[in-house]
Design a protein around this motif. Structure first.
Motif, PDB file in Angstrom:
ATOM      1  N   ASP A 155       1.049  -1.165  -0.035  1.00 24.85           N
ATOM      2  CA  ASP A 155       0.104   0.071   0.008  1.00 24.85           C
ATOM      3  C   ASP A 155       0.858   1.225  -0.031  1.00 24.85           C
ATOM      4  O   ASP A 155       1.410   1.708   1.243  1.00 24.85           O
ATOM      5  CB  ASP A 155      -0.833  -0.072   1.270  1.00 24.85           C
ATOM      6  CG  ASP A 155      -1.758   1.136   1.341  1.00 24.85           C
ATOM      7  OD1 ASP A 155      -1.711   2.070   0.366  1.00 24.85           O
ATOM      8  OD2 ASP A 155      -2.751   1.042   2.077  1.00 24.85           O
ATOM      9  N   GLU A 156       1.033   1.901  -0.987  1.00 28.99           N
ATOM     10  CA  GLU A 156       1.670   3.080  -1.536  1.00 28.99           C
ATOM     11  C   GLU A 156       1.572   4.148  -0.442  1.00 28.99           C
ATOM     12  O   GLU A 156       2.178   5.010  -0.089  1.00 28.99           O
ATOM     13  CB  GLU A 156       2.004   3.566  -2.737  1.00 28.99           C
ATOM     14  CG  GLU A 156       2.347   2.401  -3.701  1.00 28.99           C
ATOM     15  CD  GLU A 156       2.644   2.989  -4.976  1.00 28.99           C
ATOM     16  OE1 GLU A 156       2.009   3.899  -5.289  1.00 28.99           O
ATOM     17  OE2 GLU A 156       3.014   2.173  -6.014  1.00 28.99           O
ATOM     18  N   ASN A 157      -0.120   4.202   0.019  1.00 25.97           N
ATOM     19  CA  ASN A 157      -0.378   5.166   0.917  1.00 25.97           C
ATOM     20  C   ASN A 157       0.465   5.191   2.222  1.00 25.97           C
ATOM     21  O   ASN A 157       0.034   6.218   3.069  1.00 25.97           O
ATOM     22  CB  ASN A 157      -1.911   5.072   0.960  1.00 25.97           C
ATOM     23  CG  ASN A 157      -2.320   6.336   1.851  1.00 25.97           C
ATOM     24  OD1 ASN A 157      -2.236   7.460   1.460  1.00 25.97           O
ATOM     25  ND2 ASN A 157      -3.325   5.858   2.688  1.00 25.97           N
ATOM     26  N   MET A 158       0.951   4.126   2.763  1.00 26.55           N
ATOM     27  CA  MET A 158       1.762   3.952   4.014  1.00 26.55           C
ATOM     28  C   MET A 158       2.882   5.007   4.048  1.00 26.55           C
ATOM     29  O   MET A 158       3.380   5.380   5.035  1.00 26.55           O
ATOM     30  CB  MET A 158       2.321   2.625   4.035  1.00 26.55           C
ATOM     31  CG  MET A 158       1.429   1.316   4.330  1.00 26.55           C
ATOM     32  SD  MET A 158       0.612   1.646   6.014  1.00 26.55           S
ATOM     33  CE  MET A 158      -0.443   0.389   6.008  1.00 26.55           C
ATOM     34  N   GLU A 159       3.152   5.384   2.872  1.00 25.78           N
ATOM     35  CA  GLU A 159       4.416   6.641   2.930  1.00 25.78           C
ATOM     36  C   GLU A 159       3.702   7.777   3.776  1.00 25.78           C
ATOM     37  O   GLU A 159       4.455   8.683   4.130  1.00 25.78           O
ATOM     38  CB  GLU A 159       4.527   6.844   1.292  1.00 25.78           C
ATOM     39  CG  GLU A 159       5.610   8.032   1.024  1.00 25.78           C
ATOM     40  CD  GLU A 159       7.067   7.487   1.217  1.00 25.78           C
ATOM     41  OE1 GLU A 159       7.922   7.716   1.693  1.00 25.78           O
ATOM     42  OE2 GLU A 159       6.908   6.488  -0.029  1.00 25.78           O
ATOM     43  N   ASN A 160       2.547   7.943   3.565  1.00 27.76           N
ATOM     44  CA  ASN A 160       1.884   9.419   4.206  1.00 27.76           C
ATOM     45  C   ASN A 160       1.594   8.820   5.864  1.00 27.76           C
ATOM     46  O   ASN A 160       1.124   9.907   6.586  1.00 27.76           O
ATOM     47  CB  ASN A 160       0.563   9.664   3.594  1.00 27.76           C
ATOM     48  CG  ASN A 160       0.982   9.685   2.067  1.00 27.76           C
ATOM     49  OD1 ASN A 160       1.554  10.693   1.790  1.00 27.76           O
ATOM     50  ND2 ASN A 160      -0.083   9.506   1.272  1.00 27.76           N
ATOM     51  N   ALA A 161       1.859   7.866   6.295  1.00 34.94           N
ATOM     52  CA  ALA A 161       1.577   7.499   7.622  1.00 34.94           C
ATOM     53  C   ALA A 161       2.613   8.544   8.514  1.00 34.94           C
ATOM     54  O   ALA A 161       3.801   8.168   8.618  1.00 34.94           O
ATOM     55  CB  ALA A 161       1.647   5.919   8.090  1.00 34.94           C
ATOM     56  N   ALA A 162       2.016   9.378   9.374  1.00 32.46           N
ATOM     57  CA  ALA A 162       2.441  10.296  10.253  1.00 32.46           C
ATOM     58  C   ALA A 162       2.199   9.861  11.780  1.00 32.46           C
ATOM     59  O   ALA A 162       0.689   9.582  11.724  1.00 32.46           O
ATOM     60  CB  ALA A 162       2.666  11.630   9.938  1.00 32.46           C
ATOM     61  N   ALA A 163       2.885  10.556  12.736  1.00 32.34           N
ATOM     62  CA  ALA A 163       2.352  10.361  13.973  1.00 32.34           C
ATOM     63  C   ALA A 163       1.224  11.001  14.419  1.00 32.34           C
ATOM     64  O   ALA A 163       1.091  11.982  13.934  1.00 32.34           O
ATOM     65  CB  ALA A 163       3.520  10.614  15.069  1.00 32.34           C
ATOM     66  N   PHE A 164       0.106  10.578  15.221  1.00 35.11           N
ATOM     67  CA  PHE A 164      -1.122  11.145  15.443  1.00 35.11           C
ATOM     68  C   PHE A 164      -0.675  12.489  16.162  1.00 35.11           C
ATOM     69  O   PHE A 164       0.049  12.386  17.014  1.00 35.11           O
ATOM     70  CB  PHE A 164      -1.954  10.050  16.425  1.00 35.11           C
ATOM     71  CG  PHE A 164      -3.083  10.784  16.799  1.00 35.11           C
ATOM     72  CD1 PHE A 164      -4.323  10.948  15.794  1.00 35.11           C
ATOM     73  CD2 PHE A 164      -3.129  11.251  18.209  1.00 35.11           C
ATOM     74  CE1 PHE A 164      -5.322  11.864  16.275  1.00 35.11           C
ATOM     75  CE2 PHE A 164      -4.496  11.804  18.595  1.00 35.11           C
ATOM     76  CZ  PHE A 164      -5.388  12.286  17.940  1.00 35.11           C
ATOM     77  N   SER A 165      -1.486  13.488  15.794  1.00 34.89           N
ATOM     78  CA  SER A 165      -1.335  14.777  16.558  1.00 34.89           C
ATOM     79  C   SER A 165      -2.782  15.053  17.038  1.00 34.89           C
ATOM     80  O   SER A 165      -3.673  15.390  16.048  1.00 34.89           O
ATOM     81  CB  SER A 165      -0.725  15.927  15.444  1.00 34.89           C
ATOM     82  OG  SER A 165      -0.956  17.149  15.979  1.00 34.89           O
ATOM     83  N   ALA A 166      -2.955  15.460  18.023  1.00 39.04           N
ATOM     84  CA  ALA A 166      -4.441  15.848  18.677  1.00 39.04           C
ATOM     85  C   ALA A 166      -4.720  17.371  18.200  1.00 39.04           C
ATOM     86  O   ALA A 166      -5.821  17.495  18.419  1.00 39.04           O
ATOM     87  CB  ALA A 166      -4.299  15.992  20.092  1.00 39.04           C
ATOM     88  N   SER A 167      -3.665  17.810  17.779  1.00 35.62           N
ATOM     89  CA  SER A 167      -4.016  19.354  17.134  1.00 35.62           C
ATOM     90  C   SER A 167      -4.464  19.288  15.733  1.00 35.62           C
ATOM     91  O   SER A 167      -4.932  20.320  15.172  1.00 35.62           O
ATOM     92  CB  SER A 167      -2.810  20.150  17.184  1.00 35.62           C
ATOM     93  OG  SER A 167      -1.451  19.770  16.312  1.00 35.62           O
ATOM     94  N   GLU A 168      -4.522  18.123  14.989  1.00 33.60           N
ATOM     95  CA  GLU A 168      -4.879  17.963  13.651  1.00 33.60           C
ATOM     96  C   GLU A 168      -6.212  17.594  13.524  1.00 33.60           C
ATOM     97  O   GLU A 168      -6.690  16.513  14.281  1.00 33.60           O
ATOM     98  CB  GLU A 168      -3.836  17.160  12.907  1.00 33.60           C
ATOM     99  CG  GLU A 168      -2.581  17.889  12.742  1.00 33.60           C
ATOM    100  CD  GLU A 168      -1.695  17.087  11.924  1.00 33.60           C
ATOM    101  OE1 GLU A 168      -2.242  16.395  10.827  1.00 33.60           O
ATOM    102  OE2 GLU A 168      -0.499  17.068  11.798  1.00 33.60           O
ATOM    103  N   ALA A 169      -7.128  17.715  12.503  1.00 34.66           N
ATOM    104  CA  ALA A 169      -8.128  17.047  12.142  1.00 34.66           C
ATOM    105  C   ALA A 169      -7.776  16.225  11.207  1.00 34.66           C
ATOM    106  O   ALA A 169      -7.145  16.126  10.440  1.00 34.66           O
ATOM    107  CB  ALA A 169      -9.256  17.875  11.883  1.00 34.66           C
ATOM    108  N   TYR A 170      -8.602  14.783  11.036  1.00 32.49           N
ATOM    109  CA  TYR A 170      -8.556  13.758  10.004  1.00 32.49           C
ATOM    110  C   TYR A 170      -9.710  13.487   9.432  1.00 32.49           C
ATOM    111  O   TYR A 170     -11.056  13.441  10.312  1.00 32.49           O
ATOM    112  CB  TYR A 170      -7.999  12.348  10.831  1.00 32.49           C
ATOM    113  CG  TYR A 170      -6.726  12.545  11.458  1.00 32.49           C
ATOM    114  CD1 TYR A 170      -5.574  12.492  10.762  1.00 32.49           C
ATOM    115  CD2 TYR A 170      -6.533  13.053  12.863  1.00 32.49           C
ATOM    116  CE1 TYR A 170      -4.346  12.500  11.236  1.00 32.49           C
ATOM    117  CE2 TYR A 170      -5.181  13.323  13.457  1.00 32.49           C
ATOM    118  CZ  TYR A 170      -4.216  13.105  12.525  1.00 32.49           C
ATOM    119  OH  TYR A 170      -2.837  13.221  13.042  1.00 32.49           O
TER     120      TYR A 170
END
Length: 366
Positions: A155-170
């Motif tokens: 899954d090439e989308n794994m490239e975009n996996a970053a640490a969860f941030s409570a200040s960001e909306a998903y």
């Protein structure tokens, strides 16, 4: 290096025969075949060897209902009308059935498998120098297992996996890393603390570098094949198998289809039928355990437990190039100072699907 004739006569080659360079065409084919024979699915899917790292695989298809009524001594058009005379050649041109030509593109990604063995390990183990061949053969087998894993789950989308941030909306469909796991959000998540109720774990964070190499067959089918979502079902049932079959065009249901599922899922299907039989007093035919909807199952250890693929295994293609290298060195400053032997296998591949319309996947199985 052994000759092609020696390779053909032998049952197979070991990496010990070719540990120092680029393999020739026959050796590349033999090595690739050996790696795929290490897995149940590897021997069933289609393999294509190419010289170019990018290109196209030709597809040839024939339409249905192409037979027409015969009129004696008349080369009729498809609608039965009078044939047409080509003004350029003067030849009579009537109806002709034609094959359909198309292509599916591929772009191989280079991968490598490196390892090292200390000279002390070779000296002090019970196998002695034989340990080198043992480890090399184990690495070759694991290479085949890992490549099948990547061909399925990449899954090439794994490239975009970053640490969860409570200040960001998903948004639903976004991924993040939390507590050493990769999570997929199933619903929108406003900025704030982690809840865990709007996301599901899809991989270990340690596997990101492996999974991001390319998109595997599962990802491709979910994006372009026929999808049956069983997440709302309380348990397994025959309905999910027939639902996947119903989603696929009938012309592909030609006796070549197979259910690809993990061993755990196959065992859970068996347990489901046993419990159904015990609760109702019914006796199910043995064929139902191994062939739901009269389609045989193939147990694939690297398939996720919550998914089942339906397709002809020959519809799944692995493209490799002849640029396979197996290198070994006991020289150089690092090898001498560390007293080690260094090994690496280089190859490239791309998992593609010949006809996405001839695939279906059941996902979200409880």
């Amino acid at each position: 290096m052994p000759t092609n004739e020696q390779i053909i006569k032998a049952a197979g080659i070991t990496t010990g025969d070719v540990t120092y360079g680029l393999l020739n065409a026959e050796q590349s084919r033999t090595f690739i075949r050996q790696t795929f024979e290490a897995t149940p699915l590897g021997a069933l899917v289609r393999h294509e060897m190419r010289r170019s790292k990018t290109g196209e695989i030709d597809k040839i298809g024939i339409a249905s209902r192409i037979v027409r009524k015969k009129t004696e001594n008349v080369d009729a058009q498809s609608d039965g009308s009078v044939p047409v005379v080509d003004p350029a050649t003067g030849q009579v041109t009537g109806y002709r059935a034609k094959p359909n030509f198309s292509q599916v593109t591929y772009a191989t990604k280079a991968v490598r498998l490196p390892w090292e063995i200390s000279e002390e390990t070779l000296r002090e183990n019970i196998e002695g120098e034989g340990l080198e061949a043992t480890i090399t053969n184990l690495m070759t087998t694991q290479l085949g297992i890992d490549m099948e894993d990547l061909h399925l789950n990449g899954d090439e989308n794994m490239e975009n996996a970053a640490a969860f941030s409570a200040s960001e909306a998903y948004s639903a469909g976004d991924i993040c890393v939390y507590s050493n796991k990769v999570y997929l959000f199933t619903a929108a998540h406003a900025a704030g603390a982690w809840t865990g109720t709007d996301a599901v774990a899809i991989a270990d964070a340690a596997d990101i570098d492996f999974l991001k190499i390319n998109n595997g067959w599962i990802k491709q089918i979910e994006n372009g094949g026929h999808v049956y979502d069983a997440s709302s079902d309380a348990s397994m049932s025959l309905n999910m198998f027939y639902g996947a079959l119903q989603a696929m065009p009938n012309k592909y249901n030609n006796g070549k289809l197979r259910w690809l599922m993990s061993p755990h899922r196959a065992q859970q299907w068996e347990l489901f039928l046993l419990n159904q039989g015990l609760n109702s007093g019914a006796n199910f035919p043995d064929s139902l355990y191994q062939s739901p909807a009269s389609i045989p199952t193939v147990q694939v250890p690297r398939m996720p437990d919550d998914k089942i693929i339906l397709t002809d295994p020959q519809n799944l293609i692995v493209v490799n190039t002849y640029d396979v290298k197996i290198r070994k060195t006991v020289e150089g400053k690092e090898a001498i100072m560390a007293d080690k032997r260094f090994y690496v296998v280089h190859l490239d591949s791309d998992p593609i699907i010949e006809e996405l319309d001839a695939t279906a996947i059941i996902k979200g199985i409880q």
